[in-house]
Design an enzyme around this catalytic site. Structure first.
Site, PDB file in Angstrom:
ATOM      1  N   ASP A  82      50.603 -21.691 -23.635  1.00  0.00           N
ATOM      2  CA  ASP A  82      50.204 -21.139 -24.621  1.00  0.00           C
ATOM      3  C   ASP A  82      50.920 -19.974 -25.204  1.00  0.00           C
ATOM      4  O   ASP A  82      51.604 -19.377 -24.415  1.00  0.00           O
ATOM      5  CB  ASP A  82      48.883 -20.423 -23.799  1.00  0.00           C
ATOM      6  CG  ASP A  82      47.897 -19.482 -24.726  1.00  0.00           C
ATOM      7  OD1 ASP A  82      47.596 -19.799 -25.854  1.00  0.00           O
ATOM      8  OD2 ASP A  82      47.583 -18.411 -24.202  1.00  0.00           O
ATOM      9  N   HIS A  83      50.796 -20.074 -26.566  1.00  0.00           N
ATOM     10  CA  HIS A  83      51.799 -18.946 -27.321  1.00  0.00           C
ATOM     11  C   HIS A  83      53.284 -19.378 -26.996  1.00  0.00           C
ATOM     12  O   HIS A  83      54.044 -18.363 -26.688  1.00  0.00           O
ATOM     13  CB  HIS A  83      51.474 -17.763 -27.212  1.00  0.00           C
ATOM     14  CG  HIS A  83      50.315 -17.407 -27.733  1.00  0.00           C
ATOM     15  ND1 HIS A  83      49.904 -17.344 -28.956  1.00  0.00           N
ATOM     16  CD2 HIS A  83      48.843 -17.074 -27.207  1.00  0.00           C
ATOM     17  CE1 HIS A  83      48.666 -16.981 -29.486  1.00  0.00           C
ATOM     18  NE2 HIS A  83      47.872 -17.020 -28.234  1.00  0.00           N
ATOM     19  N   ASP A 104      53.864 -21.152 -31.293  1.00  0.00           N
ATOM     20  CA  ASP A 104      53.441 -20.191 -32.037  1.00  0.00           C
ATOM     21  C   ASP A 104      54.510 -19.739 -32.883  1.00  0.00           C
ATOM     22  O   ASP A 104      55.154 -18.909 -32.480  1.00  0.00           O
ATOM     23  CB  ASP A 104      52.749 -19.213 -31.189  1.00  0.00           C
ATOM     24  CG  ASP A 104      52.097 -17.914 -32.004  1.00  0.00           C
ATOM     25  OD1 ASP A 104      52.365 -18.119 -33.293  1.00  0.00           O
ATOM     26  OD2 ASP A 104      51.529 -17.001 -31.309  1.00  0.00           O
ATOM     27  N   HIS A 183      43.387 -11.026 -29.834  1.00  0.00           N
ATOM     28  CA  HIS A 183      43.348 -10.730 -28.440  1.00  0.00           C
ATOM     29  C   HIS A 183      42.908  -9.531 -27.770  1.00  0.00           C
ATOM     30  O   HIS A 183      43.152  -8.485 -28.285  1.00  0.00           O
ATOM     31  CB  HIS A 183      44.923 -10.796 -27.963  1.00  0.00           C
ATOM     32  CG  HIS A 183      45.556 -12.542 -28.592  1.00  0.00           C
ATOM     33  ND1 HIS A 183      46.696 -12.923 -28.922  1.00  0.00           N
ATOM     34  CD2 HIS A 183      44.786 -13.607 -28.243  1.00  0.00           C
ATOM     35  CE1 HIS A 183      46.832 -14.102 -29.048  1.00  0.00           C
ATOM     36  NE2 HIS A 183      45.709 -14.375 -28.670  1.00  0.00           N
ATOM     37  N   GLY A 184      42.552  -9.588 -26.535  1.00  0.00           N
ATOM     38  CA  GLY A 184      42.276  -8.374 -26.007  1.00  0.00           C
ATOM     39  C   GLY A 184      40.693  -7.803 -26.272  1.00  0.00           C
ATOM     40  O   GLY A 184      40.004  -8.482 -26.928  1.00  0.00           O
ATOM     41  N   HIS A 211      41.452 -18.615 -30.916  1.00  0.00           N
ATOM     42  CA  HIS A 211      42.126 -17.439 -29.695  1.00  0.00           C
ATOM     43  C   HIS A 211      41.510 -16.341 -29.709  1.00  0.00           C
ATOM     44  O   HIS A 211      40.520 -15.996 -30.688  1.00  0.00           O
ATOM     45  CB  HIS A 211      43.577 -17.489 -30.478  1.00  0.00           C
ATOM     46  CG  HIS A 211      44.587 -18.380 -29.903  1.00  0.00           C
ATOM     47  ND1 HIS A 211      45.492 -18.432 -29.116  1.00  0.00           N
ATOM     48  CD2 HIS A 211      44.642 -19.567 -30.451  1.00  0.00           C
ATOM     49  CE1 HIS A 211      46.214 -19.312 -28.950  1.00  0.00           C
ATOM     50  NE2 HIS A 211      45.817 -20.346 -29.901  1.00  0.00           N
ATOM     51  N   GLY A 212      41.752 -15.537 -28.751  1.00  0.00           N
ATOM     52  CA  GLY A 212      41.058 -14.323 -28.671  1.00  0.00           C
ATOM     53  C   GLY A 212      39.483 -14.353 -28.283  1.00  0.00           C
ATOM     54  O   GLY A 212      38.880 -13.925 -29.177  1.00  0.00           O
ATOM     55  N   GLY A 213      38.969 -15.326 -27.493  1.00  0.00           N
ATOM     56  CA  GLY A 213      37.753 -15.665 -27.261  1.00  0.00           C
ATOM     57  C   GLY A 213      36.739 -14.638 -26.557  1.00  0.00           C
ATOM     58  O   GLY A 213      35.659 -14.331 -26.858  1.00  0.00           O
ATOM     59  N   ASN A 233      40.307 -20.284 -26.501  1.00  0.00           N
ATOM     60  CA  ASN A 233      41.042 -19.344 -25.431  1.00  0.00           C
ATOM     61  C   ASN A 233      40.482 -18.251 -24.984  1.00  0.00           C
ATOM     62  O   ASN A 233      39.855 -17.434 -25.437  1.00  0.00           O
ATOM     63  CB  ASN A 233      42.341 -19.104 -26.044  1.00  0.00           C
ATOM     64  CG  ASN A 233      43.185 -20.228 -26.402  1.00  0.00           C
ATOM     65  OD1 ASN A 233      42.789 -21.467 -26.373  1.00  0.00           O
ATOM     66  ND2 ASN A 233      44.234 -19.939 -26.355  1.00  0.00           N
TER      67      ASN A 233
HETATM   68  O1  G3H Z   1      45.893 -17.339 -26.042  1.00  0.00           O
HETATM   69  C1  G3H Z   1      45.118 -16.675 -25.322  1.00  0.00           C
HETATM   70  C2  G3H Z   1      43.960 -16.287 -25.689  1.00  0.00           C
HETATM   71  O2  G3H Z   1      43.885 -16.169 -27.070  1.00  0.00           O
HETATM   72  C3  G3H Z   1      42.953 -15.063 -24.897  1.00  0.00           C
HETATM   73  O3  G3H Z   1      42.441 -14.203 -25.806  1.00  0.00           O
HETATM   74  O4  G3H Z   1      42.590 -12.373 -23.923  1.00  0.00           O
HETATM   75  O5  G3H Z   1      41.124 -12.275 -26.259  1.00  0.00           O
HETATM   76  O6  G3H Z   1      40.702 -13.875 -24.421  1.00  0.00           O
HETATM   77  P1  G3H Z   1      41.518 -12.929 -24.929  1.00  0.00           P
HETATM   78 ZN    ZN Z   2      45.944 -16.468 -28.068  1.00  0.00          ZN
END
Ligand code: G3H
Ligand code: ZN
Length: 299
Positions: A82-83, A104, A183-184, A211-213, A233
């Site tokens: 990932d990334h 990425d 993210h976060g 991303h950033g689920g 993700n």
């Molecule tokens: O690559 C990881 C993610 O995009 C996770 O995002 O920490 O906001 O769930 P998140």
């Molecule tokens: Zn991500």
């Protein structure tokens, strides 16, 4: 069940229109929790390790254990970087037997400074070539995910035309798109541009990645999947569940220690008493997300 590529998982996700959950492992307990949830939910799985894990632990021994877990599993699992922020990192993870990698290229190696679209395209193209030479799938990213928990401006969303050119020029198998997620944790309710997902799908016909689920409202997740999101993700929500479980058990243990101290008895220390409930809490989050994404029951 052997290790599979994310590309293979995407074929079924595209056909049956669901998203495969992609969850980050940083140690054995998180990996066990994620795989256990996938088994319980009979779900295909993308188990991922982020480049930043390198700051915490040497990944090679951890990945060797994860490979053992996958060998024993009865559901298809893709092991994904990932990334990855550089070609060198992608190569290091390919050497560890990852079946899927993300280059990425949207940000430079510091993870903060944006790369130009041309730079992103070039570094992604090289990474995809290396991955494909080994039969490994590759994810790229176009547009920029919000870096702070703040309102997203439309300018940093993925442009559908640019996405189509990026896919054509790089040969990526999965495309991470900027649609308002970050993210976060979010400060308030995020605005997710699910229409943009449909516009990008229209131009690319690709498995698209959210991303950033964490913190994305369920209805936006469902709408996003309807419009073409095929991988989601999740990381932060697992961290939250882990912290909450640890706080709870630490409070219980503190009470026991006070009693033991008062009775002049020695305290009993057992790390497993902390890690087991944390692992269970993570498993619960992963299972819940699998049901929401529609991948539960698909393996
Ligand atoms: O690559 C990881 C993610 O995009 C996770 O995002 O920490 O906001 O769930 P998140
Ligand atoms: Zn991500």
């Amino acid at each position: 069940m052997p290790l599979v590529t994310s590309g293979e998982l995407m074929k079924d996700a595209m056909k049956r229109e669901y998203a495969v959950g992609a969850f980050n492992a940083i140690n054995m307990e998180t990996a066990q929790a994620i795989v256990a949830a996938a088994h319980a939910e009979k779900s295909p799985l993308i188990l991922q390790v982020t480049e930043t894990t390198l700051k915490y632990t040497e990944p090679e021994p951890l990945v060797a254990c994860i490979h053992e877990l996958i060998k024993e599993s009865t559901i298809p699992v893709a092991l994904h970087l990932d990334h990855g922020r550089s070609f060198e990192i992608v190569m290091r993870f390919l050497r560890m037997g990852f079946s899927s990698v993300m280059m990425d290229g949207s940000l430079q190696e510091d993870g903060k400074t944006p790369r130009t679209t041309e730079e992103n395209l070039e570094v992604t193209r090289q990474a995809v070539e290396a991955a494909h030479a080994l039969g490994v799938s590759a994810e790229g990213e176009i547009g920029r995910l919000g870096q702070v928990s703040d309102e997203q401006s439309e300018e940093i969303l993925t442009d559908p035309e640019e996405a189509a050119q990026f896919v054509e020029a790089t040969g990526v198998d999965l495309l991470a798109v900027a649609i308002g997620t970050t993210h976060g944790l979010y400060k308030g309710t995020p605005k997710i541009y699910t229409d943009r997902v449909a516009e990008i799908r229209e131009r690319t016909d690709m498995p698209l990645v959210m991303h950033g689920g964490t913190g994305v409202p369920d209805e936006d997740v469902v709408e996003g999947v309807k419009n073409g999101i095929r991988k989601i993700n999740i990381d932060t929500q697992m961290r939250v569940a882990c912290h909450e479980a640890l706080w709870k058990i630490m409070n219980e243990i503190e009470g026991e220690y006070k009693q033991a101290d008062a009775a002049g008895e020695p305290r009993k220390y057992d790390i497993r008493r902390l890690l087991a409930p944390a692992r269970d809490a993570i498993q619960e989050v992963v299972a819940e997300k699998m049901r929401l994404f529609g991948c539960a029951g698909k393996a």
